[in-house]
Scaffold this active site. Structure first.
Site, mmCIF file in Angstrom:
data_model
loop_
_atom_site.group_PDB
_atom_site.id
_atom_site.type_symbol
_atom_site.label_atom_id
_atom_site.label_comp_id
_atom_site.label_asym_id
_atom_site.label_seq_id
_atom_site.Cartn_x
_atom_site.Cartn_y
_atom_site.Cartn_z
ATOM 1 N N HIS A 163 0.799 -1.230 0.000
ATOM 2 C CA HIS A 163 0.000 0.000 0.000
ATOM 3 C C HIS A 163 0.830 1.277 0.000
ATOM 4 O O HIS A 163 0.279 2.368 -0.028
ATOM 5 C CB HIS A 163 -0.933 0.018 1.220
ATOM 6 C CG HIS A 163 -0.186 0.223 2.512
ATOM 7 N ND1 HIS A 163 0.458 -0.809 3.157
ATOM 8 C CD2 HIS A 163 0.050 1.321 3.254
ATOM 9 C CE1 HIS A 163 1.041 -0.340 4.249
ATOM 10 N NE2 HIS A 163 0.818 0.954 4.326
HETATM 11 C C1 UD1 Z 1 -1.580 5.196 6.467
HETATM 12 C C2 UD1 Z 1 -0.216 5.583 7.026
HETATM 13 C C3 UD1 Z 1 0.781 4.457 6.756
HETATM 14 C C4 UD1 Z 1 0.262 3.127 7.249
HETATM 15 C C5 UD1 Z 1 -1.104 2.869 6.626
HETATM 16 C C6 UD1 Z 1 -1.691 1.553 7.063
HETATM 17 C C7 UD1 Z 1 0.319 8.005 6.952
HETATM 18 C C8 UD1 Z 1 1.142 9.015 6.304
HETATM 19 N N1 UD1 Z 1 0.319 6.785 6.384
HETATM 20 O O1 UD1 Z 1 -1.455 5.118 5.042
HETATM 21 O O2 UD1 Z 1 1.986 4.749 7.437
HETATM 22 O O3 UD1 Z 1 1.160 2.099 6.904
HETATM 23 O O4 UD1 Z 1 -1.968 3.944 7.004
HETATM 24 O O5 UD1 Z 1 -2.896 1.337 6.430
HETATM 25 O O6 UD1 Z 1 -0.292 8.273 7.964
HETATM 26 N N2 UD1 Z 1 -8.961 4.869 2.723
HETATM 27 C C9 UD1 Z 1 -10.189 4.267 2.764
HETATM 28 N N3 UD1 Z 1 -10.681 3.920 3.987
HETATM 29 C C10 UD1 Z 1 -10.021 4.143 5.146
HETATM 30 C C11 UD1 Z 1 -8.765 4.765 5.083
HETATM 31 C C12 UD1 Z 1 -8.240 5.103 3.871
HETATM 32 O O7 UD1 Z 1 -10.829 4.052 1.767
HETATM 33 O O8 UD1 Z 1 -10.532 3.785 6.217
HETATM 34 C C13 UD1 Z 1 -8.376 5.216 1.424
HETATM 35 C C14 UD1 Z 1 -8.680 6.612 0.996
HETATM 36 O O9 UD1 Z 1 -8.836 6.629 -0.370
HETATM 37 C C15 UD1 Z 1 -7.430 7.359 1.364
HETATM 38 C C16 UD1 Z 1 -6.358 6.315 1.139
HETATM 39 O O10 UD1 Z 1 -6.977 5.079 1.483
HETATM 40 O O11 UD1 Z 1 -7.256 8.503 0.609
HETATM 41 C C17 UD1 Z 1 -5.122 6.509 1.939
HETATM 42 O O12 UD1 Z 1 -5.426 6.630 3.327
HETATM 43 P P1 UD1 Z 1 -4.445 7.466 4.309
HETATM 44 O O13 UD1 Z 1 -4.963 7.407 5.699
HETATM 45 O O14 UD1 Z 1 -4.171 8.806 3.741
HETATM 46 O O15 UD1 Z 1 -3.076 6.697 4.204
HETATM 47 P P2 UD1 Z 1 -2.715 5.141 4.096
HETATM 48 O O16 UD1 Z 1 -2.243 4.883 2.726
HETATM 49 O O17 UD1 Z 1 -3.806 4.282 4.645
#
Ligand code: UD1
Length: 372
Positions: free
Chosen positions: A214
């Site tokens: 991811h």
């Molecule tokens: C975050 C952490 C990363 C961790 C990961 C585990 C940061 C910078 N990154 O990355 O270190 O390894 O979590 O999962 O904090 N989304 C959903 N549902 C959710 C959450 C996210 O659909 O419940 C999607 C959204 O499109 C969002 C994308 O995932 O834009 C990324 O989510 P985000 O929280 O920004 O970062 P992660 O890639 O999950």
């Protein structure tokens, strides 16, 4: 003596398994301290959140800031704005943050500006790759933390190189491994998790590989993503692959029309799975291919070979003592490492110092001395 409160912060999936043993340990000293749990809402999907709270026995958060997704700046700024009034209301003696996600730095920064001490659990890890958002979060959080709890000794050198006084650093071990050892007997067998997937009925006795991916560096660049998936399809001809897909990765795969590529291999795609399902999938895997930090540690603890699809790691002990090998995104390197594991069983490794299930006990003992 009046009872004190420690605000504990979680936001994203990897935070939940780190906070669980700390909250449990703090609850043993209820007459002296209460914990107030803040969920920033960085992760909000049921699959990314609720299952973890239930399975790990984490109490319902006292407050959910419901920030949701956004650009890094938006997310960090929104957490800060919503976290400040919580501190005004609760008036804690310290704020405890874990890991390296945006919620970690956002809440630390609010606390330090309000002169509330910050406790950082899992401090001092460094990939030295400032392209990683987590690396920025690590460096900054450590600079403004008052108590830094480290999981491996190399972290102490990293922190001292950055001018942090040794008196603030405490080697406590790895709370993620506390959770792993505590839950191992509850792990859900992989056959149960896969029972509704037809392809899973043909998993050979040689087993399967488990894939997670991811990181923005792997999934946001369409060429890198395609090349990695092509490597995985090729591996799946020798070893079936189980792939629980993070929401971010799924949306990139869909955007780039790569679902057909995945379907051409022996790959079983799942939605994100809960902690106990993941533990079961990991425990029985022949090898794990991943870009996750947590899985590098968990596989070392379980003695399962780990192929890390990154150019670096902030967790060098998993390479030096554990079962981890860094291969990056180069197709030849990935293939060579997988072939080696298939032929030899891979690195055997040993359990790193203080990855013994007692890290939270050490952390809370120290917190009591300093803050209560
Ligand atoms: C975050 C952490 C990363 C961790 C990961 C585990 C940061 C910078 N990154 O990355 O270190 O390894 O979590 O999962 O904090 N989304 C959903 N549902 C959710 C959450 C996210 O659909 O419940 C999607 C959204 O499109 C969002 C994308 O995932 O834009 C990324 O989510 P985000 O929280 O920004 O970062 P992660 O890639 O999950």
């Amino acid at each position: 003596m009046s009872k004190k409160t420690i605000v504990c912060v979680v936001g994203a999936r990897p935070n939940f398994m780190k906070i669980a043993p700390i909250i449990k340990e703090l609850s043993k000293f209820q007459d002296q301290v209460s914990s107030y749990l803040v969920h920033t809402g960085q992760h909000y999907d049921q699959a990314m959140k609720a299952a973890f709270f239930q399975q790990l026995g984490i109490p319902e958060p006292d407050i959910d800031l419901e920030v949701g997704s956004g650009s890094h700046c938006e997310q960090t700024a929104n957490i800060m704005l919503r976290f400040e009034p919580v501190l005004d209301k609760v008036k804690p003696c310290a704020v405890l943050v874990v890991g390296d996600v945006n919620s970690t730095i956002a809440c630390s920064l609010v606390a330090v500006k309000k002169r509330i001490p910050v406790i950082h659990v899992e401090a001092g890890l460094r990939s030295r790759d400032r392209e990683m958002p987590e690396e920025i979060n690590r460096v900054l959080t450590d600079q403004i933390s008052d108590s830094l709890f480290i999981t491996e000794r190399s972290a102490q050198e990293n922190l001292m190189d950055e001018g942090i006084d040794i008196s603030r650093i405490h080697f406590a071990g790895n709370v993620m491994i506390d959770t792993l050892l505590d839950n191992l007997k509850l792990a859900i067998p992989f056959a149960e998790t896969l029972k509704d997937y037809e392809k899973a009925h043909n998993i050979p006795k040689e087993g399967y590989g488990l894939l997670t991916m991811h990181r923005p560096s792997n999934v946001d660049d369409p060429q890198v993503l395609q090349s990695l998936l092509e490597s995985i399809v090729a591996i799946s001809e020798k070893l079936p692959i189980i792939f629980p897909i993070h929401p971010r990765t799924r949306s990139r795969i869909e955007q780039e029309d790569l679902l057909d590529l995945i379907s051409s291999g022996d790959i079983i795609c799942l939605p994100p799975v809960g902690y106990l399902q993941m533990l079961g999938l990991m425990k029985s895997a022949k090898m794990v291919l991943t870009d996750s930090g947590g899985l590098q540690e968990e596989t070392t603890s379980l003695g399962i070979p780990c192929v890390t699809l990154r150019e670096n790691t902030e967790r060098p002990i998993t390479i030096e003592e554990g079962t981890n090998t860094i291969v990056g995104t180069d197709r030849e390197k990935i293939k060579a490492c997988v072939d080696d594991i298939l032929a030899t069983g891979g690195k055997s490794g040993r359990i790193p110092e203080y990855w013994d299930g007692k890290a939270a006990g050490r952390i809370v003992a120290e917190i009591k001395k300093i803050y209560l």
